[in-house]
Design a protein around this motif. Structure first.
Motif, short mmCIF file in Angstrom:
data_model
loop_
_atom_site.label_atom_id
_atom_site.label_comp_id
_atom_site.label_asym_id
_atom_site.label_seq_id
_atom_site.Cartn_x
_atom_site.Cartn_y
_atom_site.Cartn_z
N GLN A 185 0.62 -22.88 50.96
CA GLN A 185 0.36 -22.69 49.54
C GLN A 185 -0.90 -23.43 49.08
OE1 GLN A 185 3.67 -22.87 46.86
NE2 GLN A 185 5.16 -22.75 48.50
N THR A 186 -1.56 -22.82 48.10
CA THR A 186 -2.72 -23.44 47.47
C THR A 186 -2.29 -24.05 46.14
OG1 THR A 186 -4.22 -21.82 48.47
CG2 THR A 186 -5.05 -23.10 46.60
N VAL A 187 -2.58 -25.33 45.97
CA VAL A 187 -2.25 -26.04 44.73
C VAL A 187 -3.53 -26.20 43.92
CG1 VAL A 187 -1.28 -28.16 43.75
CG2 VAL A 187 -0.34 -27.20 45.88
N LYS A 188 -3.45 -25.98 42.61
CA LYS A 188 -4.65 -25.86 41.78
C LYS A 188 -5.44 -27.15 41.63
CE LYS A 188 -2.32 -26.49 37.29
NZ LYS A 188 -2.04 -25.89 35.97
N ALA A 208 2.17 -24.74 37.12
CA ALA A 208 2.38 -25.81 38.09
C ALA A 208 3.33 -25.36 39.20
CB ALA A 208 2.96 -27.05 37.40
N LYS A 209 3.14 -25.88 40.40
CA LYS A 209 4.11 -25.76 41.47
C LYS A 209 5.24 -26.76 41.19
CE LYS A 209 1.46 -23.11 44.22
NZ LYS A 209 1.82 -21.74 44.67
N ARG A 215 1.01 -36.90 28.87
CA ARG A 215 1.31 -35.60 29.46
C ARG A 215 0.05 -34.79 29.75
NH1 ARG A 215 6.86 -35.12 28.72
NH2 ARG A 215 7.52 -37.28 28.95
N GLU A 216 -0.99 -34.98 28.94
CA GLU A 216 -2.20 -34.17 29.09
C GLU A 216 -3.28 -34.92 29.88
OE1 GLU A 216 -3.22 -32.94 25.08
OE2 GLU A 216 -2.03 -31.12 25.36
N TRP A 217 -2.87 -35.80 30.77
CA TRP A 217 -3.83 -36.57 31.57
C TRP A 217 -4.80 -35.64 32.28
CZ3 TRP A 217 -5.97 -37.52 36.26
CH2 TRP A 217 -6.53 -38.78 36.49
N VAL A 218 -4.29 -34.64 32.97
CA VAL A 218 -5.16 -33.71 33.70
C VAL A 218 -5.97 -32.86 32.73
CG1 VAL A 218 -5.23 -31.76 35.30
CG2 VAL A 218 -3.65 -33.66 35.72
N GLY A 253 -0.92 -30.34 39.19
CA GLY A 253 -0.80 -29.32 40.22
C GLY A 253 0.62 -29.12 40.67
N ILE A 254 1.35 -30.23 40.82
CA ILE A 254 2.74 -30.18 41.27
C ILE A 254 3.58 -31.08 40.37
CG2 ILE A 254 4.35 -30.78 43.14
CD1 ILE A 254 2.16 -30.20 45.14
#
Length: 638
Positions: free
Chosen positions: A14-17, A97-98, A311-314, A53-54
């Motif tokens: 799998q590819t994680v964003k 998200a995964k 929560r919005e760190w990314v 991502g996860i």
């Protein structure tokens, strides 16, 4: 140039964003029967919306009959739970998200007083039964649509107990006489899990990088495990440390260690494998995350409390809004498990664990003026939220800087991270429409001159008088003055009155000056058992008491202060029913405060409508209660 951690990564098939993982944190949000609740779903949805991502929900219980299982966690031992678990999967997937399910068995970690058997007492047949439970749980994860599973070999739970010389004293093929035997239980389990989920799902491992106690797992030993884990079929390894049996503050750092203090362990693991390795350890800042990935100390970074707080760190990093990040301050408040639905589990995030209460803000302020008295956390949170709604907040602060009592709380040893929260408010106020008036003490006259639509008093608290003979002497000081002014005291013997957090931390501050510290408190000593789990002590209190006593500070509860005279403090030891004396060059008072709410009462007496008080001006509390009060007031003003 963009952040390295925003680049995608291949994990197994799998590819994680991106390279940020929300780590599993056990939260008491599920139903009493272990079913997934709407609170669980809102929580996972909030994490996923923030851009990770996860996401890994914490501690999915494979055996609810085990005698020490955490309460109110999602259970995965029966097909009846699959529909609820699928709701978690949907909450993650619809927000990009995964999701991995962490399959969890505590082993001998005891959360409930149930006296679970140790791995040394278990039979091989019992092991095989547990492995079948892991297998069945993995099949259910697949049916629920999870992208993968995480096998827990960390934090002193079952898998880690087989690895650690501190716990494994077996003499059969599951003992630690050889590396193969030491790993046997987990390698068998990993093969079973891979067969259960197939090759299209991620098989992740959470590995104990070190126990945190002499004679336990070391980073070097953990690195020697890594090739076996890869060979057994794992697609990635996350490296953490510590646990309930070898040190909660090694699992979740309490602010005493540097950022990324576990990264050295993940770096050693990475050198031994070709699969992605995820680092953990109080990692907070985007620049640091980029550096450790670029330096090839890890491939990914896992955050638990950092994302729980922000929560919005990314998302904020991706949008160039790093100056808007609410950093986790390592206060340990989130360790006080969330049994109360409408109470935030995080000091800096008013919606942590109460995501369902978060509604879209009504932008109906229409320029109406609101006077906010006091720029501590309650006042700042209220003013910023009101400005976001379109009100025109005027924020009065009598001092030359914002932050209120945080400026006192950040002074004791290892509390510097508290200042990150002040910096956040400074950044946000500078970008907002809030009219901040520093060095300006609010009065009824200055407030009325604004003709405000509403007034909120968040002026904090004042110290109360302590009616003890001799306490009017010059060598009797208030704890908040000692800390705020960073006093250096003469003399050797110092008595602190009050064994709350402020009293203990004042003692630690003065201990650094080489003083002999005795802390007295009228109340009985709280039990430290089940700290943060509904016991008498919060987790932060339990850790601070242990640290203080470990550094030689004497804490005496059930002592009634009687008199200070001629450098001697007299008190009654109520347990021994006798009078005792303590030498006292200084007495520091950390007992008794009262709301600073005179303006509130003056305005109410004048018949002014729409006057409220919040934070310590209303009821003494902690940062978490102040922030939530400010947010609730600003959201509810109509």
């Amino acid at each position: 140039m963009g952040h390295k951690f925003l680049e995608p990564i291949q994990i197994g098939s799998q590819t994680v964003k991106n390279r940020i993982i929300y780590l599993a944190m056990a939260k008491c949000y599920s139903g009493m029967d272990g079913s997934v609740s709407s609170r669980d779903v809102a929580y996972i949805e909030s994490i996923a919306k923030g851009g990770v991502g996860i996401v890994i929900p914490g501690a999915m219980v494979i055996d609810p009959t085990w005698p020490s299982t955490l309460p109110m966690q999602p259970i995965i031992n029966d097909d009846k739970y699959i529909p609820g678990l699928a709701r978690l999967t949907d909450a993650a997937h619809k927000n990009g998200a995964k999701i991995l399910f962490q399959l969890w068995h505590p082993g001998q970690v005891d959360y409930s007083g149930g006296n679970p058997p140790t791995i040394n007492e278990m039979t091989v047949e019992q092991f095989k039964g547990i492995q079948r439970q892991f297998q069945d749980a993995a099949v259910r994860a697949k049916k629920a649509g999870a992208d993968g599973i995480e096998y827990q070999m960390c934090h002193n739970y079952l898998g880690a107990q087989f690895l650690s010389p501190l716990f494994n004293h077996r003499t059969d093929e599951y003992g630690i006489d050889t590396l193969e035997n030491q790993l046997r239980f987990s390698m068998e389990t990993l093969h079973i899990l891979r067969e259960a989920i197939g090759d299209d799902m991620i098989l992740a491992v959470k590995l104990q990088g070190f126990d945190g106690q002499e004679g336990g797992i070391t980073p070097e030993l953990a690195a020697s495990f890594a090739p076996y884990i890869e060979k057994a079929g794992a697609d990635m390894i996350t490296v953490s440390a510590g646990g309930s049996l070898t040190g909660v503050n090694v699992m979740s750092g309490d602010g005493t260690r540097a950022e990324g203090w576990k990264v050295a362990a993940s770096s050693q693991v990475k050198e031994q494998v070709s699969i992605p390795v995820c680092a953990t350890g109080n990692i907070r800042h985007p620049q640091y995350v980029d550096k450790i990935i670029k330096d090839e100390k890890c491939d990914m970074v896992g955050m638990g409390r950092g994302i729980f707080a922000e929560r919005e760190w990314v998302k904020k990093c991706a949008e160039g809004r790093e100056d808007e990040l609410r950093y986790c301050i390592s206060c340990m408040n989130c360790w006080n498990y969330g049994f109360i639905p409408d109470q935030s589990g995080c000091s800096v995030n008013p919606y942590a664990g109460r995501e369902e209460a978060r509604k879209e803000l009504k932008k109906d302020g229409n320029g109406r003026v609101v006077a906010v008295v006091g720029a501590g956390p309650a006042g700042c949170e209220a003013a910023l939220t009101l400005a976001e709604r379109g009100f025109k907040p005027v924020l009065f602060e009598k001092r030359g800087k914002i932050g209120g009592m945080i400026n006192v709380a950040k002074v004791p040893p290892h509390k510097e991270k508290m200042d990150w929260f002040v910096k956040y408010y400074e950044n946000m106020l500078a970008k907002s429409e809030v009219d901040l008036r520093l060095n300006t003490e609010a009065t009824t006259e200055s407030i009325l001159a604004l003709d405000p639509y509403a007034v909120v008093v968040a002026a904090g608290s004042n110290v109360a008088q302590f009616p003890v003979k001799g306490f009017d002497a010059k060598n009797v000081l208030q704890a908040r003055d000692v800390l705020e002014e960073k006093m250096k005291l003469e003399g050797k013997d110092i008595i602190v009155i009050g064994a709350g957090l402020t009293g203990i931390e004042t003692g630690l501050y003065l201990k650094e000056q080489g003083k002999n510290i005795v802390i007295l408190d009228f109340a009985k000593r709280p039990s430290l058992e089940n700290a943060g789990m509904g016991g008498e002590a919060t987790m932060e209190m339990a850790l601070e008491m242990a640290r203080a006593e470990g550094e030689g500070i004497v804490i005496k509860h059930s002592h009634k202060v009687l008199e200070l005279a001629d450098g001697v403090l007299k008190a009654e030891d109520m347990l021994a029913d006798k009078e005792v004396e303590f030498p006292a060059d200084y007495v520091i008072l950390s007992a008794g405060i009262k709301p600073a709410d005179h303006i509130y009462h003056e305005l109410k007496a004048m018949g002014r409508p729409m006057v409220h008080k919040i934070g310590d001006a209303n009821l003494n509390g902690k940062i978490v209660t102040a922030v939530q009060a400010g947010n609730k007031y600003a959201c509810s003003l109509f």
